[in-house]
Design a protein around this motif. Structure first.
Motif, PDB file in Angstrom:
ATOM      1  N   SER A 103      52.310  54.715  50.221  1.00 22.88           N
ATOM      2  CA  SER A 103      53.126  55.688  49.753  1.00 22.88           C
ATOM      3  C   SER A 103      52.973  56.537  51.411  1.00 22.88           C
ATOM      4  O   SER A 103      52.186  56.146  52.581  1.00 22.88           O
ATOM      5  N   ARG A 104      54.486  57.341  51.600  1.00 24.87           N
ATOM      6  CA  ARG A 104      54.249  58.319  52.542  1.00 24.87           C
ATOM      7  C   ARG A 104      54.656  59.708  52.432  1.00 24.87           C
ATOM      8  O   ARG A 104      55.636  59.894  51.349  1.00 24.87           O
ATOM      9  N   ASP A 105      54.295  60.377  52.951  1.00 27.52           N
ATOM     10  CA  ASP A 105      55.161  61.660  52.977  1.00 27.52           C
ATOM     11  C   ASP A 105      55.298  61.840  54.649  1.00 27.52           C
ATOM     12  O   ASP A 105      55.015  62.196  55.623  1.00 27.52           O
ATOM     13  N   ASN A 106      56.304  61.505  54.792  1.00 20.74           N
ATOM     14  CA  ASN A 106      57.503  62.082  56.108  1.00 20.74           C
ATOM     15  C   ASN A 106      57.489  63.018  56.461  1.00 20.74           C
ATOM     16  O   ASN A 106      57.795  63.410  58.226  1.00 20.74           O
ATOM     17  N   ALA A 107      57.528  64.538  55.614  1.00 19.06           N
ATOM     18  CA  ALA A 107      57.088  65.793  56.860  1.00 19.06           C
ATOM     19  C   ALA A 107      55.684  65.716  56.765  1.00 19.06           C
ATOM     20  O   ALA A 107      56.005  67.083  57.860  1.00 19.06           O
ATOM     21  N   LYS A 108      54.882  65.232  56.570  1.00 14.95           N
ATOM     22  CA  LYS A 108      53.305  65.045  56.885  1.00 14.95           C
ATOM     23  C   LYS A 108      52.997  64.291  57.827  1.00 14.95           C
ATOM     24  O   LYS A 108      51.954  64.039  58.159  1.00 14.95           O
ATOM     25  N   ASN A 109      53.825  63.232  58.305  1.00 12.70           N
ATOM     26  CA  ASN A 109      53.973  62.306  59.292  1.00 12.70           C
ATOM     27  C   ASN A 109      52.909  61.244  58.600  1.00 12.70           C
ATOM     28  O   ASN A 109      51.501  61.121  59.471  1.00 12.70           O
ATOM     29  N   THR A 110      52.283  60.882  57.153  1.00 11.39           N
ATOM     30  CA  THR A 110      50.753  60.554  56.888  1.00 11.39           C
ATOM     31  C   THR A 110      51.096  59.204  56.132  1.00 11.39           C
ATOM     32  O   THR A 110      52.733  59.626  55.240  1.00 11.39           O
ATOM     33  N   VAL A 111      51.372  58.587  56.733  1.00 10.61           N
ATOM     34  CA  VAL A 111      50.479  57.348  55.248  1.00 10.61           C
ATOM     35  C   VAL A 111      50.038  57.192  54.748  1.00 10.61           C
ATOM     36  O   VAL A 111      48.739  57.079  54.503  1.00 10.61           O
ATOM     37  N   PHE A 112      49.880  56.851  53.052  1.00 13.68           N
ATOM     38  CA  PHE A 112      48.792  56.409  52.273  1.00 13.68           C
ATOM     39  C   PHE A 112      48.243  55.484  51.638  1.00 13.68           C
ATOM     40  O   PHE A 112      49.392  54.691  51.437  1.00 13.68           O
ATOM     41  N   LEU A 113      46.950  54.722  51.477  1.00 14.44           N
ATOM     42  CA  LEU A 113      46.661  53.846  50.684  1.00 14.44           C
ATOM     43  C   LEU A 113      45.592  53.746  49.571  1.00 14.44           C
ATOM     44  O   LEU A 113      44.792  54.447  49.893  1.00 14.44           O
ATOM     45  N   GLN A 114      45.946  54.395  48.051  1.00 12.49           N
ATOM     46  CA  GLN A 114      46.079  54.713  47.461  1.00 12.49           C
ATOM     47  C   GLN A 114      45.366  52.975  46.687  1.00 12.49           C
ATOM     48  O   GLN A 114      46.062  52.506  46.448  1.00 12.49           O
ATOM     49  N   MET A 115      43.165  52.642  46.560  1.00  8.56           N
ATOM     50  CA  MET A 115      42.977  51.689  46.079  1.00  8.56           C
ATOM     51  C   MET A 115      42.441  52.200  44.849  1.00  8.56           C
ATOM     52  O   MET A 115      41.516  52.372  45.306  1.00  8.56           O
ATOM     53  N   ASN A 116      42.646  51.251  44.278  1.00  8.95           N
ATOM     54  CA  ASN A 116      42.374  50.915  42.253  1.00  8.95           C
ATOM     55  C   ASN A 116      41.572  49.944  42.506  1.00  8.95           C
ATOM     56  O   ASN A 116      41.840  49.045  42.693  1.00  8.95           O
ATOM     57  N   SER A 117      40.126  50.197  41.256  1.00  8.55           N
ATOM     58  CA  SER A 117      40.118  48.798  40.789  1.00  8.55           C
ATOM     59  C   SER A 117      39.389  47.491  42.081  1.00  8.55           C
ATOM     60  O   SER A 117      39.041  46.928  41.921  1.00  8.55           O
ATOM     61  N   LEU A 118      38.687  48.979  42.336  1.00  6.10           N
ATOM     62  CA  LEU A 118      38.074  47.422  43.841  1.00  6.10           C
ATOM     63  C   LEU A 118      37.377  46.467  43.806  1.00  6.10           C
ATOM     64  O   LEU A 118      36.563  46.613  42.997  1.00  6.10           O
ATOM     65  N   ARG A 119      37.053  45.854  44.621  1.00  9.88           N
ATOM     66  CA  ARG A 119      35.824  44.604  44.438  1.00  9.88           C
ATOM     67  C   ARG A 119      34.987  44.014  45.965  1.00  9.88           C
ATOM     68  O   ARG A 119      35.508  44.983  46.560  1.00  9.88           O
ATOM     69  N   PRO A 120      34.329  43.729  45.725  1.00 10.84           N
ATOM     70  CA  PRO A 120      33.266  43.585  46.284  1.00 10.84           C
ATOM     71  C   PRO A 120      34.541  42.873  48.157  1.00 10.84           C
ATOM     72  O   PRO A 120      34.312  43.054  49.095  1.00 10.84           O
ATOM     73  N   GLU A 121      34.985  42.221  47.387  1.00 14.20           N
ATOM     74  CA  GLU A 121      35.768  41.116  48.266  1.00 14.20           C
ATOM     75  C   GLU A 121      37.462  42.438  49.278  1.00 14.20           C
ATOM     76  O   GLU A 121      37.368  41.699  49.830  1.00 14.20           O
ATOM     77  N   ASP A 122      37.540  43.040  48.943  1.00 15.66           N
ATOM     78  CA  ASP A 122      38.213  44.290  49.716  1.00 15.66           C
ATOM     79  C   ASP A 122      37.514  44.834  50.799  1.00 15.66           C
ATOM     80  O   ASP A 122      38.186  45.909  50.722  1.00 15.66           O
ATOM     81  N   THR A 123      35.716  44.505  50.309  1.00 12.04           N
ATOM     82  CA  THR A 123      35.273  45.144  51.721  1.00 12.04           C
ATOM     83  C   THR A 123      35.608  45.033  53.253  1.00 12.04           C
ATOM     84  O   THR A 123      36.149  43.663  53.002  1.00 12.04           O
ATOM     85  N   ALA A 124      36.591  45.565  54.043  1.00 15.33           N
ATOM     86  CA  ALA A 124      36.471  45.175  55.675  1.00 15.33           C
ATOM     87  C   ALA A 124      37.226  46.516  56.321  1.00 15.33           C
ATOM     88  O   ALA A 124      36.477  47.449  55.272  1.00 15.33           O
ATOM     89  N   VAL A 125      37.230  46.930  57.154  1.00 23.48           N
ATOM     90  CA  VAL A 125      38.076  47.623  58.025  1.00 23.48           C
ATOM     91  C   VAL A 125      39.678  47.983  57.624  1.00 23.48           C
ATOM     92  O   VAL A 125      39.931  46.438  57.894  1.00 23.48           O
ATOM     93  N   TYR A 126      39.584  48.819  57.634  1.00 25.66           N
ATOM     94  CA  TYR A 126      41.406  49.109  57.077  1.00 25.66           C
ATOM     95  C   TYR A 126      42.356  50.043  58.376  1.00 25.66           C
ATOM     96  O   TYR A 126      41.728  50.594  58.822  1.00 25.66           O
ATOM     97  N   TYR A 127      43.079  49.291  58.553  1.00 22.87           N
ATOM     98  CA  TYR A 127      43.627  49.717  59.967  1.00 22.87           C
ATOM     99  C   TYR A 127      45.253  49.917  59.129  1.00 22.87           C
ATOM    100  O   TYR A 127      46.567  49.273  58.467  1.00 22.87           O
ATOM    101  N   CYS A 128      45.654  51.362  59.774  1.00 22.34           N
ATOM    102  CA  CYS A 128      46.880  51.201  59.390  1.00 22.34           C
ATOM    103  C   CYS A 128      48.138  50.896  61.063  1.00 22.34           C
ATOM    104  O   CYS A 128      47.436  51.292  61.820  1.00 22.34           O
ATOM    105  N   ALA A 129      49.601  50.774  60.373  1.00 24.06           N
ATOM    106  CA  ALA A 129      50.355  50.169  61.698  1.00 24.06           C
ATOM    107  C   ALA A 129      51.731  50.485  61.503  1.00 24.06           C
ATOM    108  O   ALA A 129      52.042  50.548  60.242  1.00 24.06           O
ATOM    109  N   ALA A 130      52.855  51.251  62.908  1.00 30.42           N
ATOM    110  CA  ALA A 130      53.821  51.154  62.660  1.00 30.42           C
ATOM    111  C   ALA A 130      54.818  49.527  63.533  1.00 30.42           C
ATOM    112  O   ALA A 130      54.041  49.334  64.903  1.00 30.42           O
ATOM    113  N   THR A 131      55.741  49.159  62.755  1.00 27.98           N
ATOM    114  CA  THR A 131      56.791  48.986  63.196  1.00 27.98           C
ATOM    115  C   THR A 131      58.070  49.205  63.186  1.00 27.98           C
ATOM    116  O   THR A 131      57.926  50.043  61.903  1.00 27.98           O
ATOM    117  N   ARG A 132      58.905  48.685  64.075  1.00 28.62           N
ATOM    118  CA  ARG A 132      60.546  48.882  63.917  1.00 28.62           C
ATOM    119  C   ARG A 132      60.988  47.892  63.129  1.00 28.62           C
ATOM    120  O   ARG A 132      62.318  48.756  62.695  1.00 28.62           O
TER     121      ARG A 132
END
Length: 124
Positions: A71-100
């Motif tokens: 999700s994103r909140d454009n008024a706050k210039n922020t993007v979110f990633l809500q992660m539920n039911s996490l699994r060991p295979e989700d272990t990682a470094v998470y990066y956000c990125a911007a594209t035109r």
């Protein structure tokens, strides 16, 4: 120029939840669609989720569908990633990125700006 700073990573048990945030600098946030990628130990960086400029369109890699929500909140210039039911295979470094790119893209080369990443570790 867009600067991105992720936060919210940490250690969580399998089945738990985390919410990642990515704060963007600048006044052009709504000019960019946003993506989340992750890179696990010894793995290539992979696409996780994408959200359009208005927030009305989203896309996910199959392995996180039904568990993660971008999700994103454009008024706050922020993007979110809500992660539920996490699994060991989700272990990682998470990066956000911007594209035109207007439409969803999993290609890392389509993303011009990247954050420094935040570590997510899921224990079994």
């Amino acid at each position: 120029q867009v600067q991105l700073v992720e936060s919210g990573g940490g250690l969580v048990q399998a089945g738990g939840s985390l919410r990642l945030s990515c704060a963007a600098s600048g006044r052009t946030f709504t000019s960019y669609a946003m993506g989340w990628f992750r890179q696990g130990p010894g793995k290539e960086r992979e696409f996780v989720a994408w959200i359009g400029r208005s927030g009305g369109s989203t896309d996910y890699v199959n392995s996180v569908k039904g568990r993660f929500t971008i999700s994103r909140d454009n008024a706050k210039n922020t993007v979110f990633l809500q992660m539920n039911s996490l699994r060991p295979e989700d272990t990682a470094v998470y990066y956000c990125a911007a594209t035109r790119r207007v439409y969803s893209t999993v290609d890392r080369s389509d993303y011009a700006y990247w954050g420094q990443g935040t570590q997510v570790t899921v224990s079994s």
